[in-house]
Scaffold this motif. Structure first.
Motif, PDB file in Angstrom:
ATOM      1  N   SER A  20       6.455   2.559  -4.086  1.00  0.00           N
ATOM      2  CA  SER A  20       6.088   1.734  -5.239  1.00  0.00           C
ATOM      3  C   SER A  20       6.781   2.207  -6.516  1.00  0.00           C
ATOM      4  O   SER A  20       7.003   1.420  -7.435  1.00  0.00           O
ATOM      5  CB  SER A  20       4.573   1.711  -5.432  1.00  0.00           C
ATOM      6  N   LYS A  24      10.829  -2.822  -8.916  1.00  0.00           N
ATOM      7  CA  LYS A  24      11.281  -3.231 -10.245  1.00  0.00           C
ATOM      8  C   LYS A  24      10.901  -4.689 -10.512  1.00  0.00           C
ATOM      9  O   LYS A  24      10.726  -5.475  -9.596  1.00  0.00           O
ATOM     10  CB  LYS A  24      12.811  -3.130 -10.335  1.00  0.00           C
ATOM     11  N   ASN A  28       7.375  -5.306  -8.935  1.00  0.00           N
ATOM     12  CA  ASN A  28       6.479  -4.285  -9.485  1.00  0.00           C
ATOM     13  C   ASN A  28       5.218  -4.928 -10.045  1.00  0.00           C
ATOM     14  O   ASN A  28       4.113  -4.425  -9.824  1.00  0.00           O
ATOM     15  CB  ASN A  28       7.200  -3.474 -10.563  1.00  0.00           C
TER      16      ASN A  28
END
Length: 196
Positions: A20, A24, A28
């Protein structure tokens, strides 16, 4: 990711945190909201991969790619291009290529008929050997086509040359006769003898 985990020896508990960290942008944001909604304190690696695949590789897409894999044919592609596409789709449909023999057979089925017949005759058992033989057959066929084209061009060249020589001889006969007659009338010596 699994390769990286093995290389740097990441523990099972740390895999989710490690993966994790590299997410991005939109991915994310998705993970942050999913983790908050999931309600668990720590999300296991197995659960993380399930959630990730659910979001970015849903069942309908898996089904589409399986069908694409099952219908994959070499068609106008070279053996190398076909193999690249085969490997790409085989990763997404592992159930059809569990063993070396299954993978070899599945690859063989998609080859062009002229390549397929040569490979099948050898009754090869491994994927690697099927690919290698298919590449050799394809290369041999390309060479044969090139040689046939070279022979045809050479034959056409010889035919054209003899046609040109024949035309030239006809022209010289006609032109020479008429020219000799004209020159005789005007008192010039004969340029070409009457007999050719």
């Amino acid at each position: 990711m699994e390769k990286a985990f093995t290389l740097i020896q990441v523990s099972e508990e740390s895999k989710t945190d490690y993966a994790s960290y590299f997410l991005k942008g939109e991915v994310n944001y998705w993970w942050e909201s999913t983790r908050a909604l999931d309600g668990e304190g720590h999300v296991s690696w197995t659960r993380f991969t399930e959630l990730f695949l659910e979001k970015y590789f849903p069942d309908y897409l898996q089904s589409l790619l399986e069908v694409e894999f099952l219908e994959l044919k070499q068609a106008e592609k070279s053996v190398s291009e076909y193999e690249a596409k085969f490997k790409e789709l085989a990763r997404l449909a592992p159930g059809y290529v569990r063993t070396k023999i299954q993978k070899a057979s599945r690859f063989q089925q998609g080859l062009k008929p002229e390549v397929h017949s040569g490979v099948v005759a050898l009754q090869l058992k491994t994927y690697h050997s099927v690919v290698q033989v298919a590449l050799v057959i394809e290369s041999d066929q390309k060479l044969a086509v090139k040689e046939k084209g070279d022979k045809k061009r050479k034959s056409e060249s010889v035919t054209n040359k003899s046609d040109q020589e024949e035309s030239s001889q006809k022209f010289q006969k006609r032109f020479g006769r008429n020219r000799n007659k004209r020159f005789k009338r005007q008192g010039f010596p004969q340029l070409w003898p009457n007999s050719t």
